[in-house]
Structure formats: structure tokens, C-alpha cells
Design an enzyme around this catalytic site. Structure first.
Site, PDB file in Angstrom:
ATOM      1  N   HIS A  16      -9.422   5.807  -0.144  1.00 24.32           N
ATOM      2  CA  HIS A  16     -10.212   6.665   0.748  1.00 24.32           C
ATOM      3  C   HIS A  16     -11.506   7.133   0.097  1.00 24.32           C
ATOM      4  O   HIS A  16     -12.570   7.108   0.725  1.00 24.32           O
ATOM      5  CB  HIS A  16      -9.375   7.854   1.222  1.00 24.32           C
ATOM      6  CG  HIS A  16      -8.226   7.459   2.088  1.00 24.32           C
ATOM      7  ND1 HIS A  16      -7.270   8.349   2.519  1.00 24.32           N
ATOM      8  CD2 HIS A  16      -7.861   6.252   2.602  1.00 24.32           C
ATOM      9  CE1 HIS A  16      -6.374   7.713   3.261  1.00 24.32           C
ATOM     10  NE2 HIS A  16      -6.710   6.430   3.314  1.00 24.32           N
ATOM     11  N   HIS A  27      -8.793   3.442  11.228  1.00 27.21           N
ATOM     12  CA  HIS A  27      -8.343   3.748   9.867  1.00 27.21           C
ATOM     13  C   HIS A  27      -8.090   2.460   9.092  1.00 27.21           C
ATOM     14  O   HIS A  27      -8.327   2.421   7.868  1.00 27.21           O
ATOM     15  CB  HIS A  27      -7.078   4.607   9.864  1.00 27.21           C
ATOM     16  CG  HIS A  27      -6.704   5.025   8.472  1.00 27.21           C
ATOM     17  ND1 HIS A  27      -7.330   6.062   7.814  1.00 27.21           N
ATOM     18  CD2 HIS A  27      -5.821   4.504   7.584  1.00 27.21           C
ATOM     19  CE1 HIS A  27      -6.839   6.164   6.587  1.00 27.21           C
ATOM     20  NE2 HIS A  27      -5.917   5.230   6.424  1.00 27.21           N
ATOM     21  N   ASP A  59      -9.649   1.440   5.454  1.00 30.91           N
ATOM     22  CA  ASP A  59      -8.934   0.898   4.298  1.00 30.91           C
ATOM     23  C   ASP A  59      -9.567  -0.401   3.802  1.00 30.91           C
ATOM     24  O   ASP A  59      -9.662  -0.630   2.584  1.00 30.91           O
ATOM     25  CB  ASP A  59      -7.464   0.644   4.653  1.00 30.91           C
ATOM     26  CG  ASP A  59      -6.627   1.909   4.653  1.00 30.91           C
ATOM     27  OD1 ASP A  59      -7.066   2.929   4.093  1.00 30.91           O
ATOM     28  OD2 ASP A  59      -5.511   1.870   5.219  1.00 30.91           O
ATOM     29  N   HIS A 114      -3.140  -3.603   2.800  1.00 32.00           N
ATOM     30  CA  HIS A 114      -3.722  -3.548   1.463  1.00 32.00           C
ATOM     31  C   HIS A 114      -3.531  -4.856   0.701  1.00 32.00           C
ATOM     32  O   HIS A 114      -4.442  -5.297  -0.018  1.00 32.00           O
ATOM     33  CB  HIS A 114      -3.118  -2.389   0.678  1.00 32.00           C
ATOM     34  CG  HIS A 114      -3.600  -1.052   1.140  1.00 32.00           C
ATOM     35  ND1 HIS A 114      -4.928  -0.686   1.116  1.00 32.00           N
ATOM     36  CD2 HIS A 114      -2.928   0.014   1.660  1.00 32.00           C
ATOM     37  CE1 HIS A 114      -5.049   0.546   1.587  1.00 32.00           C
ATOM     38  NE2 HIS A 114      -3.859   0.979   1.930  1.00 32.00           N
TER      39      HIS A 114
END
Length: 294
Positions: free
Chosen positions: A79, A236, A240, A263
Site C-alpha cells: 500500500h 483495490h 495492489d 500478489h
């Protein structure tokens, strides 16, 4: 006109609790010199060891991006890195007094606010960039990425969750400071309440609360929570991606299109792009072109 490297004019602090560890920490965001890059420093450990924000430092990609150098680890780095990358800050030193930066509200908005308060400033050296002239394609598990030639950076993503409030969502945003701060940075992390027990058994989400996480019940959000955007969930995911691709170490002049990103896939893509950048630099390419199709 050639873009110049950027840092901040003065140091600022952020305090709070980590979303996974639940531990308190203080982060000091400091100006860095030209070519200093993005770099963490664990000020609570002997010698204050540094951890470069590069693909070589990746330690874990399970529901977070954790970085490691030697015995020093920084968890949930994505973040604050998204804020730096989204605001086109090339050089920033991030001192953290614990294993994890504060979760704040689960988005990058407060990080952006503090960095803007610190005053982004241009430096003299040319900003590092990566431009591609042929598409790159990556499939990893159920995740797909297409990296396409473009004049400016853009991230597009599509997600598909078996939940009535999410379903299939798509969104797109330019990698440009004003658009990032307005359209992407406020999007918060999210999770199903049904996941909570299993995550905590694995040492994850120990600091997750309704103040830093959108919590999904069986058919909607838990009481008292409201969305900032109708498609906040996919925004969001774009946040990421931007944070993870900060590890490439360059401003991206390409269009990244992601299907079901996570991720693990983001970081594999970052490795591919960083390798392509290194190859271009080895050829002495003035524009850091990536000429290989993957």
C-alpha cells in the site's frame, strides 16, 4: 520533454497498527537522493538494516507482499509502495519501527495525503522508465496478464468473485498522480468474514478490523460499512498491482491488463518486467525498450 526523478521535500510520519501482525509501528517517509530508489529501513532492529523495494527482495506473496533482506522483513509493503508509485515518486526512504507498516484505513489514501503534505519535488536526473514495443503475456494459475504498448502507463483489471456484492467487476486507471489519488488510492482491502478464523490460524489478519478492511458477510457488507465506489473491490486490486509493480524500479509506459490478479501473479509480472528492463539497460537502450514477447 523528459520526465525528471522525484522525491519529497521533507520527512513526515505515519502511525498505526499492521493489518496482519496487529503490531504498532511508526513510519517515517524521508526524502531520498537521485537514484536512491524506494527503500525500507527497519529502525527497530540492530543496525537499522535496509531492504530495497526490488523484485530481488520479495519474501512472500501470500495475501500480502513481504520483502526481506537478510533477517529483516517488512510485511504488507504494497500500500505504501502503491502510493509512491502512483504519485510518481522515484526516490523515497521508508523507515518503519516494526515488521509491518500501519494499515490505516486499508487503502493508500492516507499514504498519498502524507506524501502530498511532504511536497513532491523534481530532481535533476532523468526518471527511470520502461517502455515496451511488443506485447508480453503471462498466465499463472488462474491469473492472466497482458502487457501492451502504450504511450503512458495504465492498469486495467477484471475480478470475478462468487459473492452477490462483487461478482464480475472491471476497472481501468492511468498511472498518473491526480487520477491515482482520486480514483484508486481510496479503495480499501476486503475479505469475507468466513475467512477470518482460518487466516488468523495462519498468523494473518491479526490486526484486521472494520476500520481497515471491508468485511463481506454472506450477502453484503457487515453493518455500518459503505462502499466508496460501486466497484471498490476491483479498484483495490488495481492498487495492489501498482504497489507490486513499484518493485520494477521504473515508471511504466505500457498498458497492463490483468484478469483475476493476485500478489503471486503481480510479483511474477514484476520480475519479468524488471528482467526486461535489465536486458534493455545492458544493451545500452536509451529508452529502456522491451523487445521480447513472452
Amino acid at each position: 520533454m523528459t520526465a525528471k526523478q522525484r522525491t519529497i521535500a521533507r520527512a513526515v510520519e505515519v502511525r498505526g497498527y499492521g493489518i496482519h501482525t496487529g503490531e504498532p509501528s511508526v513510519v517515517r517517509l524521508r526524502p531520498a537522493p537521485e537514484h536512491g530508489g524506494l527503500r525500507f529501513r527497519r529502525t527497530d532492529l540492530p543496525g537499522a538494516p535496509e531492504i530495497p523495494a526490488t523484485v530481488e527482495s520479495v519474501h512472500s506473496a501470500h495475501r500480502e507482499t513481504a520483502l526481506r533482506k537478510g533477517e529483516a522483513v517488512v510485511r504488507t509493503a504494497e500500500h505504501v509502495l502503491a502510493a509512491a508509485h502512483g504519485l510518481a515518486l522515484d526516490n523515497l526512504w521508508i523507515d518503519v519501527s516494526g515488521p509491518e507498516p500501519p494499515a490505516l484505513d486499508g487503502s493508500a489514501a492516507a499514504w498519498c495525503d502524507r506524501l502530498l503534505d511532504a511536497g513532491p519535488v523534481a530532481q535533476e536526473a532523468e526518471a527511470p522508465s520502461l517502455r515496451i514495443d511488443r506485447p508480453l503475456h503471462l498466465n499463472i494459475g488462474g491469473t492472466k496478464y497482458d502487457v501492451l504498448p502504450a504511450e503512458t502507463g495504465r492498469i486495467s483489471a477484471t475480478i470475478d468473485f462468487d459473492h452477490p456484492l462483487i461478482g464480475r467487476q472491471s476497472a481501468s486507471a492511468r498511472l498518473e498522480p491526480v487520477e491515482f489519488a482520486r480514483e484508486v488510492a481510496p479503495a480499501r482491502t476486503f475479505g469475507l468474514s468466513a475467512w477470518a478464523e482460518a487466516l488468523r490460524e495462519r498468523g494473518l489478519a491479526l490486526g484486521a478490523t472494520r476500520e481497515n478492511t471491508l468485511v463481506l458477510s454472506g450477502d453484503g457488507l457487515e453493518a455500518g460499512q459503505e462502499l466508496r465506489f460501486p466497484d471498490e473491490f476491483v479498484r483495490h486490486k488495481i492498487l495492489d498491482i501498482i504497489g507490486d509493480l513499484a518493485l520494477v524500479g521504473a515508471r511504466l509506459q505500457c498498458h497492463v491488463v490483468a484478469e483475476r490478479p493476485g500478489h503471486r501473479g503481480n510479483l511474477e509480472l514484476a520480475r519479468r518486467l524488471a528482467a526486461a528492463r535489465a536486458t534493455a539497460q545492458g544493451r545500452g537502450s536509451k529508452e529502456n525498450e522491451m523487445n521480447e514477447e513472452g
